[in-house]
Design a protein around this motif. Structure first.
Motif, mmCIF file in Angstrom:
data_model
loop_
_atom_site.group_PDB
_atom_site.id
_atom_site.type_symbol
_atom_site.label_atom_id
_atom_site.label_comp_id
_atom_site.label_asym_id
_atom_site.label_seq_id
_atom_site.Cartn_x
_atom_site.Cartn_y
_atom_site.Cartn_z
ATOM 1 N N GLY A 43 0.852 -1.406 0.012
ATOM 2 C CA GLY A 43 -0.008 -0.118 0.006
ATOM 3 C C GLY A 43 1.052 1.307 -0.063
ATOM 4 O O GLY A 43 0.604 2.235 -0.527
ATOM 5 N N ALA A 44 2.066 1.271 0.647
ATOM 6 C CA ALA A 44 3.007 2.686 0.662
ATOM 7 C C ALA A 44 3.375 2.945 -0.722
ATOM 8 O O ALA A 44 3.502 3.898 -1.033
ATOM 9 C CB ALA A 44 4.411 2.183 1.377
ATOM 10 N N LEU A 45 3.455 1.785 -1.694
ATOM 11 C CA LEU A 45 3.748 2.174 -3.213
ATOM 12 C C LEU A 45 2.701 2.280 -3.981
ATOM 13 O O LEU A 45 2.559 3.166 -4.945
ATOM 14 C CB LEU A 45 4.783 0.919 -3.461
ATOM 15 N N SER A 46 1.669 1.620 -3.769
ATOM 16 C CA SER A 46 0.345 1.507 -4.767
ATOM 17 C C SER A 46 -0.296 2.981 -4.475
ATOM 18 O O SER A 46 -1.158 3.271 -5.318
ATOM 19 C CB SER A 46 -0.578 0.581 -4.304
ATOM 20 N N GLN A 47 -0.068 3.884 -3.440
ATOM 21 C CA GLN A 47 -0.617 5.197 -3.429
ATOM 22 C C GLN A 47 0.270 6.282 -4.077
ATOM 23 O O GLN A 47 -0.028 7.313 -3.868
ATOM 24 C CB GLN A 47 -0.581 5.533 -1.953
ATOM 25 N N LEU A 48 1.025 5.591 -4.743
ATOM 26 C CA LEU A 48 1.826 6.732 -5.665
ATOM 27 C C LEU A 48 1.423 6.631 -7.196
ATOM 28 O O LEU A 48 2.168 5.749 -7.847
ATOM 29 C CB LEU A 48 3.422 6.545 -5.522
ATOM 30 N N PRO A 49 0.612 7.503 -7.589
ATOM 31 C CA PRO A 49 0.162 7.203 -9.188
ATOM 32 C C PRO A 49 1.072 7.582 -10.125
ATOM 33 O O PRO A 49 0.941 7.112 -11.392
ATOM 34 C CB PRO A 49 -1.136 8.037 -9.024
ATOM 35 N N SER A 50 2.056 8.572 -9.825
ATOM 36 C CA SER A 50 2.966 8.889 -10.746
ATOM 37 C C SER A 50 4.264 8.406 -10.769
ATOM 38 O O SER A 50 5.104 8.594 -11.427
ATOM 39 C CB SER A 50 3.164 10.469 -10.458
ATOM 40 N N LEU A 51 4.674 7.417 -9.780
ATOM 41 C CA LEU A 51 5.813 6.924 -9.590
ATOM 42 C C LEU A 51 6.446 6.018 -10.782
ATOM 43 O O LEU A 51 5.494 5.213 -11.479
ATOM 44 C CB LEU A 51 5.625 5.665 -8.574
ATOM 45 N N ARG A 52 7.677 6.414 -11.237
ATOM 46 C CA ARG A 52 8.213 5.787 -12.483
ATOM 47 C C ARG A 52 9.397 4.964 -12.079
ATOM 48 O O ARG A 52 9.880 4.043 -12.599
ATOM 49 C CB ARG A 52 8.794 6.944 -13.325
ATOM 50 N N VAL A 53 10.241 5.453 -11.072
ATOM 51 C CA VAL A 53 11.261 4.991 -10.451
ATOM 52 C C VAL A 53 11.267 4.535 -8.986
ATOM 53 O O VAL A 53 11.028 5.489 -8.085
ATOM 54 C CB VAL A 53 12.523 5.549 -11.017
ATOM 55 N N VAL A 54 11.700 3.479 -8.590
ATOM 56 C CA VAL A 54 11.905 3.080 -7.369
ATOM 57 C C VAL A 54 13.126 2.291 -7.042
ATOM 58 O O VAL A 54 13.126 1.386 -7.624
ATOM 59 C CB VAL A 54 10.588 2.507 -6.514
ATOM 60 N N ARG A 55 13.953 2.687 -5.680
ATOM 61 C CA ARG A 55 15.240 1.678 -5.747
ATOM 62 C C ARG A 55 14.955 1.243 -4.201
ATOM 63 O O ARG A 55 14.555 1.719 -3.212
ATOM 64 C CB ARG A 55 16.346 2.838 -5.802
ATOM 65 N N LEU A 56 15.125 -0.181 -4.252
ATOM 66 C CA LEU A 56 14.833 -1.015 -3.231
ATOM 67 C C LEU A 56 15.658 -1.985 -2.704
ATOM 68 O O LEU A 56 15.753 -2.707 -2.005
ATOM 69 C CB LEU A 56 13.621 -1.831 -3.132
ATOM 70 N N GLU A 57 16.984 -1.921 -3.809
ATOM 71 C CA GLU A 57 17.834 -2.952 -3.327
ATOM 72 C C GLU A 57 18.937 -2.716 -2.085
ATOM 73 O O GLU A 57 18.929 -1.446 -1.835
ATOM 74 C CB GLU A 57 18.887 -3.227 -4.611
ATOM 75 N N GLY A 58 19.423 -3.658 -1.815
ATOM 76 C CA GLY A 58 20.147 -3.568 -0.690
ATOM 77 C C GLY A 58 19.443 -3.403 0.817
ATOM 78 O O GLY A 58 20.493 -3.335 1.828
ATOM 79 N N ASN A 59 18.359 -4.013 0.912
ATOM 80 C CA ASN A 59 17.757 -4.072 2.042
ATOM 81 C C ASN A 59 17.543 -5.606 2.432
ATOM 82 O O ASN A 59 17.616 -6.305 1.584
ATOM 83 C CB ASN A 59 16.182 -3.557 2.161
#
Length: 291
Positions: free
Chosen positions: A169-185
């Protein structure tokens, strides 16, 4: 020659005025390369500098030791569009601090000591396009509604933090999202990660390198496995577990309701029986009194 000099006088006067007035309202420890930019990077600051111009648009505060931002900071600097707080000592953002940043486009909070991103941290920053939250080694929790209202956000960086899970839900609430970085977690491949894995696969085009290079640890032995080696079948047991859990809850609820109904019926029957016996006893006493 003299007429040429006369024609150049206004230009020379403007240049002279600019050179001698530029940085007039600039903080003592900072640089102001233009009237709307304040650069205080790498100055060893332990708090925000004084006398920042109210019309500042770019504020660079990277590579200092600033531990906090006053909650009313952005109320004064309503023209701010670019704020760089990278590599400081921020451990949290006070509620309401960013709620008035109506024009903020770029915000860098990377390389700090943030531990969580609670709900409403960014208020209604509808102009925010790029948000950097990477390289916070203690950041282990992001609320599902942490990014609510960021309707213009295109780039989100959450790489190299301490996230073992993240609600979709934290990501799906961003309608304009084009790039997300999640590596290294340190992601954990448990049932809580199943929905995020599905989202990552479906939105791999938003990841700079897809799911390649991302890993998660198995809950059984802690072994790290690349996400590219997983599939939806890897989380099939989670679906079965959830189904069985729901099934057990339904059965338990049904039994509880049945027991409660039986007890209520028994109590009602006993009450009626006692009332009938009491009524008969009262009528018998009245008849004896009449005789």
């Amino acid at each position: 020659m003299l007429p040429c000099v006369c024609r150049l006088q206004p230009v020379l006067a403007l240049l002279f005025f600019t050179l001698f007035t530029q940085g007039e309202n600039c903080p003592a420890t900072c640089l102001c390369p233009d009237p709307h930019t304040v650069d205080c990077s790498g100055r060893g600051l332990t708090r925000l500098p004084d006398e920042i111009p109210l019309d500042v648009r770019r504020l660079l505060l990277a590579d200092n030791c600033i531990p906090r931002i006053p909650s009313d900071f952005l109320v004064l600097y309503s023209d701010l569009v670019y704020l760089d707080l990278r590599n400081n000592s921020l451990s949290h953002i006070e509620p309401g601090t960013l709620s008035t940043s109506s024009r903020l486009v770029f915000l860098d909070l990377g390389c700090n000591n943030l531990t969580e991103i609670p709900k409403g941290t960014f208020g209604e920053s509808r102009s925010l396009i790029k948000l950097r939250l990477g390289n916070n080694p203690y950041l282990s929790m992001v609320n599902e509604d942490a990014f609510m209202g960021l309707t213009s956000l295109r780039e989100l960086e959450l790489e190299r933090n301490a996230l073992s899970g993240l609600q979709v839900g934290a990501l799906s609430q961003l309608p304009s999202l084009r790039v997300v970085r999640l590596e290294g977690n340190p992601w954990v491949c448990n049932c809580n990660f199943a929905n995020l894995f599905t989202w990552l696969v479906e939105n791999s085009h938003k990841l700079p390198k897809g799911i390649e290079g991302m890993e998660c640890s198995l809950p059984t032995d802690g072994r790290r496995v690349p996400l590219s080696q997983l599939s939806q079948d890897s989380f099939r047991e989670c679906q079965i577990t959830l189904t069985l859990t729901d099934f057990l809850i339904i059965i338990f609820s049904g039994i509880s309701v049945s027991v409660a109904a039986i007890m209520a019926s028994f109590f009602l029957a006993s009450t009626v029986h006692c009332f009938q016996r009491w009524s008969k006893g009262t009528k018998g006493d009245e008849e004896e009194s009449e005789e």
